[in-house]
Design an enzyme around this catalytic site. Structure first.
Site, PDB file in Angstrom:
ATOM      1  N   SER A 187      44.547  38.189  32.275  1.00  0.00           N
ATOM      2  CA  SER A 187      44.767  36.851  31.714  1.00  0.00           C
ATOM      3  C   SER A 187      44.147  36.742  30.336  1.00  0.00           C
ATOM      4  O   SER A 187      44.419  35.819  29.591  1.00  0.00           O
ATOM      5  CB  SER A 187      44.145  35.802  32.633  1.00  0.00           C
ATOM      6  N   GLY A 188      43.279  37.694  30.022  1.00  0.00           N
ATOM      7  CA  GLY A 188      42.561  37.609  28.753  1.00  0.00           C
ATOM      8  C   GLY A 188      41.201  36.939  28.947  1.00  0.00           C
ATOM      9  O   GLY A 188      40.350  36.966  28.074  1.00  0.00           O
ATOM     10  N   GLY A 189      40.982  36.335  30.116  1.00  0.00           N
ATOM     11  CA  GLY A 189      39.693  35.704  30.412  1.00  0.00           C
ATOM     12  C   GLY A 189      38.622  36.744  30.713  1.00  0.00           C
ATOM     13  O   GLY A 189      38.921  37.941  30.827  1.00  0.00           O
ATOM     14  N   VAL A 190      37.391  36.283  30.848  1.00  0.00           N
ATOM     15  CA  VAL A 190      36.263  37.205  31.012  1.00  0.00           C
ATOM     16  C   VAL A 190      36.436  38.086  32.261  1.00  0.00           C
ATOM     17  O   VAL A 190      36.311  39.314  32.176  1.00  0.00           O
ATOM     18  CB  VAL A 190      34.932  36.411  31.154  1.00  0.00           C
ATOM     19  N   ASP A 191      36.751  37.466  33.397  1.00  0.00           N
ATOM     20  CA  ASP A 191      36.728  38.201  34.659  1.00  0.00           C
ATOM     21  C   ASP A 191      37.786  39.304  34.722  1.00  0.00           C
ATOM     22  O   ASP A 191      37.480  40.457  35.041  1.00  0.00           O
ATOM     23  CB  ASP A 191      36.907  37.245  35.849  1.00  0.00           C
ATOM     24  N   SER A 192      39.030  38.949  34.407  1.00  0.00           N
ATOM     25  CA  SER A 192      40.062  39.986  34.497  1.00  0.00           C
ATOM     26  C   SER A 192      39.863  41.043  33.407  1.00  0.00           C
ATOM     27  O   SER A 192      40.183  42.208  33.591  1.00  0.00           O
ATOM     28  CB  SER A 192      41.471  39.387  34.449  1.00  0.00           C
ATOM     29  N   SER A 193      39.313  40.639  32.271  1.00  0.00           N
ATOM     30  CA  SER A 193      39.082  41.610  31.188  1.00  0.00           C
ATOM     31  C   SER A 193      38.032  42.635  31.581  1.00  0.00           C
ATOM     32  O   SER A 193      38.190  43.835  31.349  1.00  0.00           O
ATOM     33  CB  SER A 193      38.604  40.893  29.917  1.00  0.00           C
ATOM     34  N   GLU A 225      14.940  33.125  46.953  1.00  0.00           N
ATOM     35  CA  GLU A 225      16.064  33.609  46.155  1.00  0.00           C
ATOM     36  C   GLU A 225      16.798  32.519  45.389  1.00  0.00           C
ATOM     37  O   GLU A 225      17.516  32.798  44.444  1.00  0.00           O
ATOM     38  CB  GLU A 225      17.055  34.376  47.057  1.00  0.00           C
ATOM     39  N   GLY A 266      19.886  32.554  57.760  1.00  0.00           N
ATOM     40  CA  GLY A 266      21.140  32.494  58.502  1.00  0.00           C
ATOM     41  C   GLY A 266      21.346  31.106  59.060  1.00  0.00           C
ATOM     42  O   GLY A 266      20.388  30.345  59.175  1.00  0.00           O
ATOM     43  N   CYS A 321      13.190  32.786  55.882  1.00  0.00           N
ATOM     44  CA  CYS A 321      13.754  31.675  56.655  1.00  0.00           C
ATOM     45  C   CYS A 321      14.096  32.109  58.089  1.00  0.00           C
ATOM     46  O   CYS A 321      13.188  32.328  58.881  1.00  0.00           O
ATOM     47  CB  CYS A 321      14.956  31.083  55.919  1.00  0.00           C
ATOM     48  N   TYR A 322      15.349  32.284  58.430  1.00  0.00           N
ATOM     49  CA  TYR A 322      15.695  32.779  59.768  1.00  0.00           C
ATOM     50  C   TYR A 322      14.949  34.089  60.034  1.00  0.00           C
ATOM     51  O   TYR A 322      14.539  34.373  61.158  1.00  0.00           O
ATOM     52  CB  TYR A 322      17.215  32.989  59.867  1.00  0.00           C
ATOM     53  N   LYS A 326      28.638  35.377  37.278  1.00  0.00           N
ATOM     54  CA  LYS A 326      29.231  35.356  35.930  1.00  0.00           C
ATOM     55  C   LYS A 326      28.357  36.046  34.867  1.00  0.00           C
ATOM     56  O   LYS A 326      28.853  36.845  34.077  1.00  0.00           O
ATOM     57  CB  LYS A 326      29.477  33.905  35.520  1.00  0.00           C
ATOM     58  N   HIS A 346      13.123  29.543  50.760  1.00  0.00           N
ATOM     59  CA  HIS A 346      14.078  30.495  50.159  1.00  0.00           C
ATOM     60  C   HIS A 346      13.642  30.914  48.746  1.00  0.00           C
ATOM     61  O   HIS A 346      13.867  30.169  47.797  1.00  0.00           O
ATOM     62  CB  HIS A 346      15.476  29.870  50.090  1.00  0.00           C
TER      63      HIS A 346
END
Ligand code: XMP
Length: 512
Positions: A222-228, A170, A54, A81-82, A368, A168
């Site tokens: 949009s046809g892009g990865v995320d919206s698809s 992670e 944090g 950490c914190y 992603k 960290h």
């Protein structure tokens, strides 16, 4: 329900990264606000607790302090950490206030691997980012790892299964960090690996159903990865309650609209509304050659067209977006005060608030590569899941200067040849982006016995990890020759093909 690991959030920008690493280990986790009571964690049946890092200092006036009873639940606790400083303060150790932050790489030496560092090298490069540090261990703890700056870089209380780590684990910069987290989950908490992509999808589907109920959802595709991927996931959850809107702005690549219609309309049977606004976009762009001006017009026109299409679709309660976690993090203000702990739920790149729609963002915790995995598991084809990034303003920023229908047509044909050849060699999937740019320059050529005077196309192929920096891809000469031959032979209006050999910086990936 799968077994749950609780991640208590103290406002670290890495909290979601911890959750992501836990998913990588195929274990389920839930992020809780740091004020969550031990009772609630018990009710949820958590089998282990991770205290995140944090921005605060344990000495700060409003330092975020959790319910101390969580240390009496009888479940393993890992403080990062914190988190380790909290353990120091709450369990009877001592923490020193530091005047400067220790930031960057350090070398960790493991003196006693125990369960947390089982099967890991004795020396690891680790990433630090902390101000205060533990100077005296709480009773019951012993140090099992040190760094140059701290004799208590890793501490354990084997009896209670409490662990503290100063660095960290992670983040990507810590070597074998995910293995440390896996060891905590599997060796210490005894977690079962029952959280795969398929489980994630099923859980997400149930959540979406719960949130949406009988309401209607609109999604701008949009046809892009995320919206698809968002569309496929939401459709799996609520079927016909989802309507997707695809705006043809006239700045798409060859066959793009048809591919969207085929996949979402014919294959997935999604209620897809294609709005052909190409004439409007081109009309508004007429005579405009300044890049930023073009971008603004394209953006504004998109919002207007989208809004109008919503009116014609009828009432909806939710607007779905394919927002990913990296988009979210950019909108979260991290500051050294408790307000930083309440993550702002921004409408990331969203539409105007006056539309009065609730947001549905089923991918907002994912990164992603996880979104691609979800897309593949939902049956989206490789072409969609591994699609290269394509700018929102589309070919609008790849036809330099003023945009006309004819120039777009020339660019589309040339670009389709490049993409086809890149796919044939498999290089399309290896580079970051590969596309053509239309240069508003005429150059002399000869075709047969005739002199011709026509356009120039630039080939831009780059390698990159995150688009922040990029280098031009060293494509084989034979492939470049083949692409150039095909473009000049098959696209009559092009007399010359040039290769862009600029890296970013100083050039950008796009030409405008
Ligand atoms: P640049 O040209 O800045 O591009 O090196 C970096 C990445 O961003 C994409 N890009 C855009 N994406 N709207 C977008 O959605 C835009 O206006 C835009 N401009 C550039 C570009 O394709 C590259 O992947």
């Amino acid at each position: 329900m799968p077994q749950t690991i609780a991640v208590l959030d103290f406002g670290s920008q890495y909290t979601q990264v911890i959750a992501r690493r836990i998913r990588e280990c195929e274990v389920y986790s839930k992020i809780y606000h740091y004020t969550t009571s031990a009772e609630e964690l018990k009710r949820d049946g958590v089998i282990g607790i991770i205290l995140s890092g944090g921005p605060s200092s344990v000495f700060a006036k409003n330092a975020p302090i959790p319910d101390e009873k969580l240390f009496q639940l009888g479940v393993p606790v890992l403080g990062i950490c914190y988190g380790i400083q909290l353990m120091g303060r709450l369990l009877g150790g001592a923490v020193a206030k530091s005047t400067h932050r220790e930031y960057g790489h350090g070398t960790l030496s493991i003196t006693k691997p125990g369960r947390l560092f089982a099967k890991l090298p004795r020396k690891l490069r680790v990433w630090n980012s902390h101000g205060d540090k533990l100077t005296e261990m709480p009773p019951g703890f012993s140090a099992i790892g040190t760094t140059d700056n701290s004799p208590y870089a890793v501490i354990e209380d084997r009896k209670r299964d409490f662990y503290g780590i100063q660095f960290h684990p992670e983040v990507f910069h810590t070597e074998r960090g995910v293995d440390v987290i896996r060891n905590f989950l599997l060796n210490v908490c005894g977690a079962k690996q029952d959280w795969t992509t398929k489980d994630y999808i099923n859980h997400s589907v149930a959540e979406i159903r719960k949130i949406v109920g009988k309401s209607r959802v609109i999604l701008g595709l949009s046809g892009g990865v995320d919206s698809s991927v968002a569309a496929a996931l939401i459709h799996k959850a609520i079927g016909k309650q989802l309507t997707c809107v695809f705006v043809d702005n006239g700045l798409l690549r060859k066959g793009e609209r048809e591919a969207v219609e085929k996949l979402y309309g014919d294959h997935f049977h999604i209620d897809l509304r294609v709005v052909d606004a190409s004439k409007l976009f081109l009309r508004r762009l007429k005579g405009v050659d300044e890049p930023e001006q073009k971008r603004k017009i394209i953006g504004r026109t998109f919002v207007a067209v989208f809004e109008k299409s919503l009116k014609s679709i009828g009432h909806a309660d939710f607007l779905a977006q394919g927002t990913l976690y990296p988009d979210v993090i950019e909108s979260v203000a991290i500051a050294g005060n408790p307000a930083a702990l309440i993550k702002s739920h921004h409408n990331v790149g969203g539409l105007p608030e006056r539309m009065k729609l609730k947001l549905l963002e089923p991918l907002r915790e994912l990164f992603k590569d996880e979104v691609r995995a979800v897309g593949a598991a939902l049956g989206l084809p490789k072409e969609v899941v591994w699609r290269q990034p394509f700018p929102g303003p589309g070919l609008g920023v790849r036809v330099l200067g003023e945009i006309t229908k004819d120039k777009l047509e020339v660019l589309r044909e040339a670009d389709a040849i490049l993409v086809e050849e890149m796919k044939k060699t498999g290089l399309y999937w290896k580079v970051w982006q590969s596309f053509c740019v239309f240069l508003p320059v005429k150059s002399v050529g000869v075709v047969g016995d005739e002199r011709n005077y026509s356009w120039v196309i630039a080939v831009r192929v780059v390698e990159s990890i995150d688009a922040m920096t990029a280098d031009w891809a060293r494509l084989p000469y034979d492939l470049l020759q083949h692409i150039s031959n095909r473009i000049t032979n098959e696209v009559r209006e092009v007399s010359r093909v040039v290769l862009d050999i600029s890296s970013k910086p100083p050039a950008t990936i796009e030409w405008e």
